[in-house]
Design a protein around this motif. Structure first.
Motif, short mmCIF file in Angstrom:
data_model
loop_
_atom_site.label_atom_id
_atom_site.label_comp_id
_atom_site.label_asym_id
_atom_site.label_seq_id
_atom_site.Cartn_x
_atom_site.Cartn_y
_atom_site.Cartn_z
N LEU A 288 0.84 -1.19 0.00
CA LEU A 288 0.00 0.00 0.00
C LEU A 288 0.88 1.24 0.00
O LEU A 288 1.78 1.37 0.83
N ARG A 289 0.63 2.15 -0.92
CA ARG A 289 1.40 3.38 -1.00
C ARG A 289 0.80 4.40 -0.04
O ARG A 289 -0.26 4.99 -0.29
N LEU A 290 1.46 4.63 1.08
CA LEU A 290 0.96 5.58 2.07
C LEU A 290 0.90 6.98 1.49
O LEU A 290 -0.03 7.75 1.79
N ASP A 291 1.89 7.36 0.69
CA ASP A 291 1.94 8.72 0.18
C ASP A 291 0.82 9.01 -0.81
O ASP A 291 0.44 10.16 -0.99
N HIS A 292 0.25 7.99 -1.46
CA HIS A 292 -0.85 8.20 -2.39
C HIS A 292 -2.21 8.05 -1.72
O HIS A 292 -3.23 8.44 -2.31
N HIS A 293 -2.26 7.50 -0.53
CA HIS A 293 -3.54 7.29 0.15
C HIS A 293 -3.78 8.27 1.29
O HIS A 293 -4.94 8.41 1.74
N PHE A 294 -2.75 8.90 1.77
CA PHE A 294 -2.92 9.81 2.91
C PHE A 294 -2.20 11.13 2.63
O PHE A 294 -1.10 11.15 2.07
N ARG A 295 -2.84 12.19 3.07
CA ARG A 295 -2.17 13.47 3.10
C ARG A 295 -1.33 13.54 4.38
O ARG A 295 -1.52 12.75 5.30
#
Length: 469
Positions: A288-295
């Motif tokens: 899961l790409r944290l940078d694409h799913h969360f600000r």
């Protein structure tokens, strides 16, 4: 006759005053054993009178109905009667149809007659459709003025297309646990805690959660999946009241950021304090790409990562969380996390300057040496106390870590699975299981399955080479 001879055969329990007996009973009565009042009241007539006259013993009620129950003399009716006017917590297990008409009628009537006393209600059914047969015709629209906790668990069969809001009369709900269908969930203005299992929704539906429940502080999404072919959405989803977000990603979630259409990337939570992200299956190629799913959350203090292989993209996101004070890496390969930090927008921002606690499930995972080097550098830049928490089962591996970081406080925690009913992630029907299942070792523990009990009294005697208690 001597005094000892007089004491032979005497039952000293019978000479105890009622107040002391009552205190013993209360200390022994637990919610895990709903039959405790029935058992105790069957011992002697004196005990029976004490228990029956103490209404607090009868306020936790298991009102489940199963195939084969045909009479109206079920024991749960005694609990409703003997609890009198006290607030009550009710659990209903609806076994697979068909139910007997008399059992169904008795339960519907007793719930309807005592709706104003119920402050906690847990209902488990095969599906929401199954529960709707039971509830809509009897008490669904009744006022539940004191109901603050509601849990509706369903499995196997999804909700039907004709959505009907459930428990519309529960206007004081503060905690809600629901399954799959957001349209049927009784969201409300008083809600502060929400758990939804197997949720798939678009951005508009996700936004409704925070618009309908403006005081929501905790949101837990278990098996959060991707809603394929959802319309693209760029408008932000404002959640100013949210303090805790716990997310367990379902296996069908799309990890490609160019194709992922889940609404998480639109979430704006400026006051979020705690974030938990779990992967059900560890993925090296498509984590899961944290940078694409969360600000970036400007107030985030605690981050828990479970079952990840951290790639450089995720590590860069974590390194930018300058307000982070606690980092938990459980069953996670974190070697990439301790590389050269990505520069932040402000040149005077020191990476990890506020981090003071790291929790590890296994200190022998790749990345231990790199982590020690990063902690030393950070503490040299900004001197501060630092604590590392390690699973007690890996205490021997922690010795090398303590040698690398002699100034760090080393504490230990014990790891226990949640004792509540839990999801069986291997079955397509999401069947609920318990500790009696033969294959329960393969079950996936539900949500926050790591229970921390810090043990700070352990130390290591280097002269004897032994742990001291």
């Amino acid at each position: 006759m001597s005094k000892p001879d007089l004491l032979i055969g005497k039952c000293f329990v019978q000479v105890l005053p009622d107040e002391l007996l009552l205190a013993i009973f209360k200390a022994s009565c637990t919610a895990e054993d709903p039959n405790f009042p029935i058992v105790i009241s069957s011992v002697t007539s004196r005990w029976r009178q004490i228990v029956i006259n103490t209404t607090s013993f009868w306020t936790t009620i298991d009102a489940s109905i199963y195939p084969g129950i045909t009479t109206g003399t079920s024991k749960y009716l005694l609990f409703f009667e003997r609890s009198k006017s006290q607030p009550i917590a009710v659990t209903i297990q609806l076994a697979q149809s068909p139910y007997s008409s008399s059992a169904h009628k008795d339960l519907s009537e007793v719930i309807s007659n005592n709706a104003s006393r119920i402050y906690s209600l847990v209902v488990r059914a095969k599906s929401l459709r199954e529960f709707r047969k039971f509830a809509l015709s009897s008490f669904n629209a009744l006022p539940f003025p004191n109901l603050t906790y509601l849990e509706i668990d369903s499995y196997s069969v999804p909700c039907s297309m004709s959505h009907t809001p459930l428990f519309t009369g529960a206007t004081s709900l503060q905690s809600l646990v629901f399954t799959k269908c957001l349209a049927c969930a009784p969201l409300g203005s008083q809600l502060t805690h929400l758990e939804i299992r197997r949720l798939r929704c678009n951005a508009d539906e996700f936004r409704i959660i925070f618009q309908t429940s403006p005081h929501l502080r905790t949101l837990i999404l278990y098996k959060f999946g991707n809603l394929h072919h959802a319309e693209s959405e760029t408008l932000p989803i404002e959640a100013p009241s949210l303090r805790t977000l716990s997310l367990t990603v379902d296996d069908d979630h799309v990890f490609d950021p160019d194709r992922c259409e889940c609404p998480l990337s639109s979430l704006v939570a400026p006051n979020l304090k705690r974030l938990e992200v779990h992967e059900l299956e560890k993925s090296m190629c498509f984590p899961l790409r944290l940078d694409h799913h969360f600000r970036l959350f400007p107030m985030l203090e605690s981050l828990r990562i479970v079952n990840f292989i951290l790639r450089p993209e995720n590590s860069a996101f974590i390194q930018k969380l300058s307000t982070l004070t606690r980092l938990e890496l459980l069953d996670t390969d974190h070697i990439s996390l301790w590389g050269s930090p990505t520069p932040n927008e402000t040149s005077d921002c020191i990476p990890w300057k506020n981090l003071n606690t790291i929790a590890l499930s296994n200190p022998d995972m790749p990345g231990r040496a790199q982590m020690a080097q990063a902690i030393r550098k950070s503490c040299n830049d900004v001197p501060r106390p630092f604590t590392i928490e390690v699973d007690w089962d890996y205490r021997d591996h922690a010795l090398q870590m303590h040698a690398d970081l002699p100034d760090v406080v080393l504490t230990f925690y014990t790891q226990e699975p949640d004792r509540l009913t839990r999801y069986d992630g291997e079955n397509e029907d999401d069947a609920w299981t318990d500790d009696t299942d033969e294959d329960s070792d393969d079950d996936i523990y539900y949500m926050d399955h790591y229970y921390y009990e810090l043990e700070t009294e352990y130390s290591y005697d280097e002269s004897d080479g032994e742990w001291l208690f």
